[in-house]
Write an enzyme that holds these catalytic residues in place. Sequence first.
Site, PDB file in Angstrom:
ATOM      1  N   GLU A   1      33.777  33.621  41.874  1.00 50.19           N
ATOM      2  CA  GLU A   1      35.072  33.698  41.193  1.00 50.19           C
ATOM      3  C   GLU A   1      35.891  32.433  41.389  1.00 50.19           C
ATOM      4  O   GLU A   1      36.713  32.071  40.552  1.00 50.19           O
ATOM      5  CB  GLU A   1      35.875  34.901  41.713  1.00 50.19           C
ATOM      6  CG  GLU A   1      35.372  36.246  41.258  1.00 50.19           C
ATOM      7  CD  GLU A   1      36.274  37.369  41.746  1.00 50.19           C
ATOM      8  OE1 GLU A   1      36.366  38.377  41.041  1.00 50.19           O
ATOM      9  OE2 GLU A   1      36.869  37.242  42.824  1.00 50.19           O
TER      10      GLU A   1
ATOM     11  N   ASP B   1      42.566  35.330  47.354  1.00 51.69           N
ATOM     12  CA  ASP B   1      43.341  36.568  47.407  1.00 51.69           C
ATOM     13  C   ASP B   1      44.234  36.560  48.634  1.00 51.69           C
ATOM     14  O   ASP B   1      43.845  36.056  49.699  1.00 51.69           O
ATOM     15  CB  ASP B   1      42.425  37.794  47.496  1.00 51.69           C
ATOM     16  CG  ASP B   1      41.857  38.203  46.153  1.00 51.69           C
ATOM     17  OD1 ASP B   1      41.709  37.326  45.278  1.00 51.69           O
ATOM     18  OD2 ASP B   1      41.538  39.397  45.988  1.00 51.69           O
TER      19      ASP B   1
ATOM     20  N   CYS C   1      45.578  45.675  44.337  1.00 50.05           N
ATOM     21  CA  CYS C   1      44.551  46.683  44.596  1.00 50.05           C
ATOM     22  C   CYS C   1      44.508  47.017  46.081  1.00 50.05           C
ATOM     23  O   CYS C   1      45.088  46.323  46.917  1.00 50.05           O
ATOM     24  CB  CYS C   1      43.177  46.167  44.161  1.00 50.05           C
ATOM     25  SG  CYS C   1      43.082  45.649  42.428  1.00 50.05           S
TER      26      CYS C   1
ATOM     27  N   TYR D   1      35.942  49.354  40.617  1.00 45.79           N
ATOM     28  CA  TYR D   1      37.234  49.965  40.339  1.00 45.79           C
ATOM     29  C   TYR D   1      37.101  51.486  40.263  1.00 45.79           C
ATOM     30  O   TYR D   1      36.179  52.020  39.650  1.00 45.79           O
ATOM     31  CB  TYR D   1      37.787  49.473  39.001  1.00 45.79           C
ATOM     32  CG  TYR D   1      38.129  48.016  38.974  1.00 45.79           C
ATOM     33  CD1 TYR D   1      39.349  47.555  39.456  1.00 45.79           C
ATOM     34  CD2 TYR D   1      37.229  47.084  38.446  1.00 45.79           C
ATOM     35  CE1 TYR D   1      39.663  46.206  39.418  1.00 45.79           C
ATOM     36  CE2 TYR D   1      37.543  45.734  38.411  1.00 45.79           C
ATOM     37  CZ  TYR D   1      38.753  45.297  38.901  1.00 45.79           C
ATOM     38  OH  TYR D   1      39.071  43.974  38.865  1.00 45.79           O
TER      39      TYR D   1
ATOM     40  N   ASP E   1      48.755  57.578  42.209  1.00 43.79           N
ATOM     41  CA  ASP E   1      50.094  57.491  42.785  1.00 43.79           C
ATOM     42  C   ASP E   1      50.229  58.572  43.837  1.00 43.79           C
ATOM     43  O   ASP E   1      49.667  59.673  43.677  1.00 43.79           O
ATOM     44  CB  ASP E   1      51.189  57.733  41.728  1.00 43.79           C
ATOM     45  CG  ASP E   1      51.419  56.543  40.817  1.00 43.79           C
ATOM     46  OD1 ASP E   1      51.114  55.411  41.228  1.00 43.79           O
ATOM     47  OD2 ASP E   1      51.891  56.765  39.681  1.00 43.79           O
TER      48      ASP E   1
ATOM     49  N   HIS F   1      49.542  53.978  39.521  1.00 43.10           N
ATOM     50  CA  HIS F   1      49.857  52.560  39.474  1.00 43.10           C
ATOM     51  C   HIS F   1      49.213  51.759  40.600  1.00 43.10           C
ATOM     52  O   HIS F   1      49.412  50.546  40.682  1.00 43.10           O
ATOM     53  CB  HIS F   1      51.373  52.358  39.497  1.00 43.10           C
ATOM     54  CG  HIS F   1      52.069  52.973  38.326  1.00 43.10           C
ATOM     55  ND1 HIS F   1      52.443  54.302  38.312  1.00 43.10           N
ATOM     56  CD2 HIS F   1      52.435  52.454  37.128  1.00 43.10           C
ATOM     57  CE1 HIS F   1      53.023  54.568  37.159  1.00 43.10           C
ATOM     58  NE2 HIS F   1      53.031  53.485  36.420  1.00 43.10           N
TER      59      HIS F   1
ATOM     60  N   HIS G   1      36.037  40.059  47.824  1.00 41.40           N
ATOM     61  CA  HIS G   1      37.319  40.319  48.470  1.00 41.40           C
ATOM     62  C   HIS G   1      37.476  41.794  48.820  1.00 41.40           C
ATOM     63  O   HIS G   1      38.159  42.141  49.789  1.00 41.40           O
ATOM     64  CB  HIS G   1      38.467  39.875  47.548  1.00 41.40           C
ATOM     65  CG  HIS G   1      38.587  38.390  47.429  1.00 41.40           C
ATOM     66  ND1 HIS G   1      38.306  37.708  46.260  1.00 41.40           N
ATOM     67  CD2 HIS G   1      38.967  37.443  48.327  1.00 41.40           C
ATOM     68  CE1 HIS G   1      38.512  36.414  46.447  1.00 41.40           C
ATOM     69  NE2 HIS G   1      38.922  36.223  47.683  1.00 41.40           N
TER      70      HIS G   1
ATOM     71  N   GLU H   1      45.095  38.675  43.660  1.00 42.34           N
ATOM     72  CA  GLU H   1      44.721  37.294  43.403  1.00 42.34           C
ATOM     73  C   GLU H   1      45.958  36.401  43.356  1.00 42.34           C
ATOM     74  O   GLU H   1      47.018  36.806  42.894  1.00 42.34           O
ATOM     75  CB  GLU H   1      43.963  37.169  42.079  1.00 42.34           C
ATOM     76  CG  GLU H   1      42.632  37.887  42.061  1.00 42.34           C
ATOM     77  CD  GLU H   1      42.742  39.301  41.532  1.00 42.34           C
ATOM     78  OE1 GLU H   1      43.877  39.836  41.473  1.00 42.34           O
ATOM     79  OE2 GLU H   1      41.701  39.889  41.172  1.00 42.34           O
TER      80      GLU H   1
END
Length: 273
Positions: free
Chosen positions: A73, A77, A118, A146, A151, A187, A204, A225
Amino acid sequence: MPATTVQDSVPEHHRLAKMNGANNGSISPAWIPTQVEDVTLRTTEFSFDTVEDALNAFARGEAIVVMDDERRENEGDLIISASPLFRGGHGMDDQAYQVRVLCTHAFRLHVYFSGYICISLPEERLNELEIPMMVPENQERHKTAYTITVDYKHGTTTGISAHDRSLTVRKLVDPTSTASDFSRPGHMVPLRAQNGGVLERRGHTETGVDLCALTNQPLGGVLCELVNDDALGTMARRDDCRSFANRWGLKMISVDMLAQYRKAMESRSTVTS
């Protein structure tokens, strides 16, 4: 001989007694990101900080900058523990104080963030909380795992504020939280770390969990990031990240350095056993 885990390799000075799944006061409540005055630019060849220095800073509750491979990448981060436990006059039930610190250093530097914050978590914890993967077939270039977003339901409003997201990440690593405490979607973006950490996947995501394991903290790293403060918000590369770390007095290492550190520690553990 049983396999060595990351927790088995925790340096002695990070082997702290635990209380309710967290350290008994190893993290200072005083740290907030503060810009360093009159930063001395590094005019010599580029260099990282040592892993030991970065782990000590992470154990104190500080954020650190972590670069991945320039051929991967090539991004940096900002990573911090999801679950600081404070010493002094603040108890575990002082929710307002707990979330304030995370709000401060996870969001104060927002101008340098991509905005996509994240939290990396072990697969076991995600299963406990019944948080499944976002899609059945992962087509993301680097296979970042992912999950669906969440929440925390209690003491939050829309879920998007710094307070609400900070509380959500705190509760994701709180062993007393259950699946029913979280609404879906939300969120906060959990990421599933590979069980072998950076020795299995040098990302990461795994770095966040390994940093927590190596500093004897509940396994959950908040990460985002870094981007440049320019008109296009371009991604911060190695030298950009070094300048950012210098400006804010942060330690900076790479994913590869952490992997090599783990290999060395586990080799020593194997020899001594």
